[in-house]
Design a protein around this motif. Structure first.
Motif, PDB file in Angstrom:
ATOM      1  N   GLU A 234      32.470  39.908  -0.643  1.00 43.17           N
ATOM      2  CA  GLU A 234      31.753  38.805  -1.280  1.00 43.17           C
ATOM      3  C   GLU A 234      30.398  38.664  -0.599  1.00 43.17           C
ATOM      4  O   GLU A 234      30.286  38.859   0.619  1.00 43.17           O
ATOM      5  N   THR A 235      29.372  38.351  -1.368  1.00 44.19           N
ATOM      6  CA  THR A 235      28.039  38.140  -0.816  1.00 44.19           C
ATOM      7  C   THR A 235      27.599  36.712  -1.084  1.00 44.19           C
ATOM      8  O   THR A 235      27.772  36.207  -2.196  1.00 44.19           O
ATOM      9  N   GLY A 236      27.057  36.075  -0.082  1.00 45.76           N
ATOM     10  CA  GLY A 236      26.610  34.694  -0.238  1.00 45.76           C
ATOM     11  C   GLY A 236      26.346  34.064   1.115  1.00 45.76           C
ATOM     12  O   GLY A 236      26.105  34.760   2.114  1.00 45.76           O
ATOM     13  N   GLU A 237      26.427  32.744   1.145  1.00 44.05           N
ATOM     14  CA  GLU A 237      26.149  32.024   2.377  1.00 44.05           C
ATOM     15  C   GLU A 237      27.410  31.895   3.223  1.00 44.05           C
ATOM     16  O   GLU A 237      28.454  31.462   2.738  1.00 44.05           O
ATOM     17  N   VAL A 238      27.283  32.275   4.483  1.00 42.34           N
ATOM     18  CA  VAL A 238      28.364  32.117   5.458  1.00 42.34           C
ATOM     19  C   VAL A 238      27.979  30.990   6.405  1.00 42.34           C
ATOM     20  O   VAL A 238      26.843  30.929   6.882  1.00 42.34           O
ATOM     21  N   GLN A 239      28.932  30.108   6.662  1.00 41.90           N
ATOM     22  CA  GLN A 239      28.697  29.019   7.606  1.00 41.90           C
ATOM     23  C   GLN A 239      29.611  29.206   8.811  1.00 41.90           C
ATOM     24  O   GLN A 239      30.823  29.377   8.664  1.00 41.90           O
ATOM     25  N   PHE A 240      29.024  29.183   9.995  1.00 45.62           N
ATOM     26  CA  PHE A 240      29.806  29.241  11.221  1.00 45.62           C
ATOM     27  C   PHE A 240      30.272  27.828  11.570  1.00 45.62           C
ATOM     28  O   PHE A 240      29.525  26.854  11.417  1.00 45.62           O
ATOM     29  N   GLN A 252      36.235  32.416  -0.914  1.00 45.92           N
ATOM     30  CA  GLN A 252      36.719  33.313  -1.959  1.00 45.92           C
ATOM     31  C   GLN A 252      37.685  34.348  -1.379  1.00 45.92           C
ATOM     32  O   GLN A 252      38.722  34.652  -1.971  1.00 45.92           O
ATOM     33  N   LEU A 253      37.360  34.886  -0.224  1.00 45.07           N
ATOM     34  CA  LEU A 253      38.219  35.891   0.406  1.00 45.07           C
ATOM     35  C   LEU A 253      39.547  35.302   0.864  1.00 45.07           C
ATOM     36  O   LEU A 253      40.552  36.013   0.937  1.00 45.07           O
ATOM     37  N   SER A 254      39.569  34.010   1.166  1.00 46.49           N
ATOM     38  CA  SER A 254      40.798  33.392   1.678  1.00 46.49           C
ATOM     39  C   SER A 254      41.951  33.492   0.683  1.00 46.49           C
ATOM     40  O   SER A 254      43.115  33.445   1.076  1.00 46.49           O
ATOM     41  N   GLY A 255      41.640  33.626  -0.599  1.00 49.46           N
ATOM     42  CA  GLY A 255      42.707  33.726  -1.595  1.00 49.46           C
ATOM     43  C   GLY A 255      43.560  34.964  -1.452  1.00 49.46           C
ATOM     44  O   GLY A 255      44.675  35.017  -1.990  1.00 49.46           O
ATOM     45  N   LEU A 256      43.070  35.977  -0.737  1.00 53.96           N
ATOM     46  CA  LEU A 256      43.841  37.210  -0.550  1.00 53.96           C
ATOM     47  C   LEU A 256      44.815  37.137   0.617  1.00 53.96           C
ATOM     48  O   LEU A 256      45.572  38.070   0.852  1.00 53.96           O
ATOM     49  N   LEU A 257      44.781  36.030   1.349  1.00 53.34           N
ATOM     50  CA  LEU A 257      45.673  35.892   2.512  1.00 53.34           C
ATOM     51  C   LEU A 257      46.945  35.142   2.136  1.00 53.34           C
ATOM     52  O   LEU A 257      47.365  34.208   2.800  1.00 53.34           O
ATOM     53  N   ALA A 258      47.546  35.565   1.043  1.00 52.14           N
ATOM     54  CA  ALA A 258      48.776  34.926   0.571  1.00 52.14           C
ATOM     55  C   ALA A 258      49.951  35.314   1.461  1.00 52.14           C
ATOM     56  O   ALA A 258      50.077  36.479   1.852  1.00 52.14           O
TER      57      ALA A 258
END
Length: 394
Positions: A234-240, A252-258
Motif C-alpha cells: 500500500e502507498t500513502g501516509e504512514v504515521q509513527f 489497510q494492511l492490517s486486514g491481512l492479519l486475520a
C-alpha cells in the motif's frame, strides 16, 4: 399495520429505516429504531475523520480481504454501485469524490449526513428509541419478540412482523457496538468466522517513541517472514506512534492479519523514497556529501526527511555518527537500502477501540441462505453482514 423493528441506529440502521418507510404505502407500516446510544448516528459522526466516507468509486473484489474470494465476486456483482449515491441525492445530499475515489458529502461534514437522515426519518414518522440495549430476539408463528432494556424500564418487549439487524460489529466499542449483531447471526444458524480488529494501527516489537506523531509518504509492504513472501503493498501516509505504525496504508494492511489465516511472522517494510530505485537513491545520497563539507549526519536530512526520522533511519542503517566526508562510498548504498527496506517486526493489530471495522463474521457463502423472501426471517445489513443485496430486495 405491520411493525418493522430496526436493531441499531447507525448509518445502516437509519438507511434501513428510511428504506422501509419509503417502500410502504402511507399508514401501512410502523417502523421503530432501537439504539443503545443517547442519539442515533454516533459512529457515523466519526467516519472519514468526521467527513463521512459514503462510498468509493473503485469497489472491486481485489479491494476486499476475504477468505472466500469466489463467494465475494457474485455478491458485489449483484450490487448497483450507483444506487446508494442516487438514493442519497434523492434525499438532497450533494457529494464530491476525492482523488482516491472516496465519496464524501460536499460539505465534508458527517453531521450534515446525520441531520439529513434524522430529518427524513422524522418526516416519514419513523419512531426512534434511544438508550435501548437489546437482550434477545425470539421468533414465533405470529412474528418476533425483541426483549430489551430501555431508559424507562428493564425487560421491555416489542413485537414485530419483521426485524432488520444493523447493530454493527465489535469495532469502536466507544460508539456503542459490542458484537451483538454477529452473535445474533450465529443464533440464526449462520456460520460465523472468528472476529478480529480490522482497519487498525499496528503495534511493533520495538517502537521508537521519539518518532511519535511524525508522518511521511511511503510505500508499505506486508511480508511473511516465515514463508519469505510479499503479501500486499500500500502507498500513502504512514504515521509513527509511540506503540508502532498507523496511517491509512498501514490500516489497510492490517486486514491481512486475520487469526488462523494471517502470517505467523508478519513484518512491514517501509520504502521512504518510492519514486526512486535503490541505485538512484544511492547516487542521490552520495551527491549530497560534497554539498555538506565537514557536516554531520544530523545535517544530512535537511530537505529530505524529518530530522528525527532521518536520525532513526541512520541508526537503523548502523552508520557511525561521524562527519559525512569521512564515510566510505559503500555507506550510501547501505543507507539507500535501509531507506527502501526499513523493516518493523513483531506486528500485533491494535485493540477494538482503535479498529474502524470488524474482520471475520458471517461466512459469505451463507448470505443467500438467510431467509429473506416475504420478510419470513430477520435481515442483516451494514457491518453485521454487508448485505446490501438483501436490503435492496426488501
Amino acid at each position: 399495520m405491520q411493525q418493522i423493528v430496526i436493531l441499531g441506529g447507525g448509518a445502516a440502521g437509519m438507511a434501513a429505516a428510511l428504506a422501509a418507510a419509503q417502500a410502504a404505502p402511507a399508514g401501512a407500516v410502523r417502523v421503530t429504531v432501537l439504539d443503545r446510544n443517547p442519539r442515533c448516528g454516533k459512529k457515523l459522526l466519526a467516519t472519514g475523520n468526521g467527513r463521512c466516507n459514503l462510498s468509493n468509486t473503485g469497489i472491486a473484489p481485489a479491494c476486499y480481504f476475504t477468505a472466500d474470494p469466489k463467494a465475494l465476486a457474485p455478491l458485489l456483482n449483484a450490487v448497483n454501485t450507483a444506487a446508494p449515491l442516487e438514493w442519497f441525492r434523492a434525499l438532497g445530499l450533494y457529494t464530491r469524490t476525492d482523488e482516491a475515489g472516496r465519496v464524501y458529502p460536499y460539505s465534508n461534514q458527517a453531521a450534515d449526513v446525520l441531520a439529513l437522515l434524522e430529518g427524513h426519518m422524522a418526516r416519514l414518522g419513523v419512531e426512534v428509541r434511544t438508550g435501548c440495549t437489546v437482550r434477545t430476539l425470539s421468533q414465533s408463528r405470529s412474528g418476533y419478540a425483541v426483549l430489551f432494556d430501555s431508559a424507562e424500564r428493564s425487560n421491555e418487549t416489542l413485537h414485530a412482523d419483521a426485524v432488520i439487524c444493523a447493530m454493527g460489529g465489535e469495532a469502536g466499542p466507544q460508539f456503542g457496538t459490542d458484537g451483538f449483531g454477529t452473535r445474533f447471526a450465529a443464533q440464526c444458524g449462520g456460520r460465523v468466522e472468528p472476529l478480529y480488529p480490522c482497519l487498525t494501527a499496528l503495534q511493533t516489537a520495538r517502537p521508537n517513541k521519539a518518532l511519535a506523531g511524525i508522518r511521511v509518504k511511503a510505500r508499505a509492504a506486508l511480508l511473511d517472514l516465515d514463508r519469505h513472501t510479499l503479501l500486499a503493498e500500500e502507498t500513502g501516509e504512514v504515521q509513527f506512534t509511540d506503540y508502532g505504525l498507523s496511517g491509512i496504508c498501514i490500516m489497510q494492511l492490517s486486514g491481512l492479519l486475520a487469526p488462523g489465516r494471517g502470517p505467523k511472522a508478519p513484518a512491514v517494510e517501509l520504502d521512504l523514497f518510492p519514486a526512486l530505485d535503490e541505485a538512484a537513491l544511492t547516487a542521490l545520497f552520495a551527491a549530497r556529501v560534497p554539498l555538506l563539507p565537514g557536516r554531520t549526519p544530523a545535517d544530512f536530512w535537511t530537505g529530505l526527511l524529518n530530522p528525527k526520522l532521518g536520525r532513526a533511519l541512520w541508526a537503523a542503517a548502523r552508520l557511525p555518527d561521524t562527519p559525512l566526508d569521512t564515510l566510505p562510498d559503500a555507506a550510501w548504498q547501505v543507507l539507500a537500502h535501509t531507506a527502501k527496506h526499513w523493516r518493523f517486526e513483531g506486528l500485533t493489530p491494535c485493540s477494538w477501540k482503535q479498529a474502524q471495522t470488524t474482520g471475520g463474521g458471517l461466512a459469505l457463502r451463507e448470505v443467500d441462505q438467510l431467509p429473506v423472501q416475504g420478510l419470513s426471517g430477520p435481515l442483516l445489513c451494514g457491518r453485521n453482514a454487508g448485505l446490501r443485496r438483501q436490503l435492496r430486495r426488501f
